[in-house]
Design a protein around this motif. Structure first.
Motif, short mmCIF file in Angstrom:
data_model
loop_
_atom_site.label_atom_id
_atom_site.label_comp_id
_atom_site.label_asym_id
_atom_site.label_seq_id
_atom_site.Cartn_x
_atom_site.Cartn_y
_atom_site.Cartn_z
N ARG A 10 -23.79 -35.03 -1.10
CA ARG A 10 -22.54 -35.79 -1.05
C ARG A 10 -22.71 -37.23 -1.55
NH1 ARG A 10 -19.29 -37.80 4.21
NH2 ARG A 10 -17.60 -38.81 3.10
N ASP A 11 -23.78 -37.89 -1.17
CA ASP A 11 -23.97 -39.28 -1.60
C ASP A 11 -24.08 -39.41 -3.12
OD1 ASP A 11 -23.89 -40.01 1.05
OD2 ASP A 11 -26.06 -40.29 1.24
N ASP A 12 -24.47 -38.32 -3.78
CA ASP A 12 -24.59 -38.34 -5.24
C ASP A 12 -23.27 -38.05 -5.95
OD1 ASP A 12 -27.49 -38.55 -5.10
OD2 ASP A 12 -27.48 -36.43 -4.50
N ALA A 13 -22.29 -37.53 -5.21
CA ALA A 13 -21.05 -37.02 -5.80
C ALA A 13 -20.31 -38.04 -6.67
CB ALA A 13 -20.13 -36.46 -4.72
N PRO A 14 -20.14 -39.29 -6.24
CA PRO A 14 -19.38 -40.21 -7.11
C PRO A 14 -20.01 -40.36 -8.50
CG PRO A 14 -19.57 -41.12 -4.90
CD PRO A 14 -20.46 -39.91 -4.94
N GLY A 15 -21.32 -40.41 -8.57
CA GLY A 15 -21.99 -40.54 -9.85
C GLY A 15 -21.98 -39.27 -10.68
N LEU A 16 -21.68 -38.12 -10.04
CA LEU A 16 -21.65 -36.84 -10.75
C LEU A 16 -20.25 -36.43 -11.18
CD1 LEU A 16 -23.96 -34.73 -8.42
CD2 LEU A 16 -24.54 -35.68 -10.66
N ARG A 17 -19.24 -37.12 -10.67
CA ARG A 17 -17.86 -36.67 -10.87
C ARG A 17 -17.53 -36.46 -12.35
NH1 ARG A 17 -12.44 -37.68 -11.51
NH2 ARG A 17 -11.12 -36.62 -9.98
#
Length: 177
Positions: A10-17
């Motif tokens: 989840r913590d990586d999600a913004p950068g993966l969007r």
């Protein structure tokens, strides 16, 4: 072609969007069911789960596919939206009973190479839930057959149910290699 698999949370999600949006758009190019805006909305909902996990396959620096999901929370309406006829025993969720494979996609040049199965297994192998579930369009018979070959079974349909557009499939965990 060597595809490496990378895990994200989840913590990586913004950068993966944006990467996931781009992958989805490429996976579904020319496909009438591909709706990037709707996918973005689903992605944003899934990524809010503290237990969201994702696997992305890379061929060198190029992302070739993705698989993600999370456990169903106790207050989920997933089952009532998917198969409302099932018993309470079947649909009772604890937050650690059922992992949902929300999305799985592979770009065209890497299809039929085993990448989808590898990402699927990589995502599910460490899971401690009793089962994994997914939804698939019944018109996508090749996908249904692929999931069956991986061990998925159809969730029992309602006795008087007509032709379904979407079916639920379930896989006992842990997966067998």
């Amino acid at each position: 072609m060597t595809v490496e698999l990378h895990h994200f949370r989840r913590d990586d999600a913004p950068g993966l969007r944006q990467l996931l949006l781009d992958l989805y758009t490429d996976v579904y190019v020319g496909d009438p069911v591909g709706d990037t805006a709707a996918f973005g909305e689903r992605l944003d909902r899934w990524c809010t789960s503290p237990t969201w996990e994702c696997v992305i396959g890379y061929d060198g620096q190029e992302a070739v596919g993705y698989a993600f999901g999370s456990p169903l929370p106790p207050d989920t309406d997933w089952w009532t939206r998917t198969a409302p006829h099932l018993s309470l025993d079947w649909i009772a969720e604890t937050g650690s009973r059922t992992f949902t494979l929300a999305e799985l996609g592979v770009r065209k040049p890497w299809r039929k190479t085993g990448v989808a199965r590898r990402m699927h297994h990589e995502l599910l192998a460490p899971r401690t839930e009793a089962r994994a579930v997914l939804r698939v369009l019944t018109s996508r018979t090749c996908l249904v057959e692929h999931y069956e070959s991986w061990g998925y079974a159809h969730v029992p349909p309602a006795p008087a149910e007509g032709v379904r557009k979407v079916c639920a499939m379930v896989l006992a965990l842990p997966i067998k290699a």
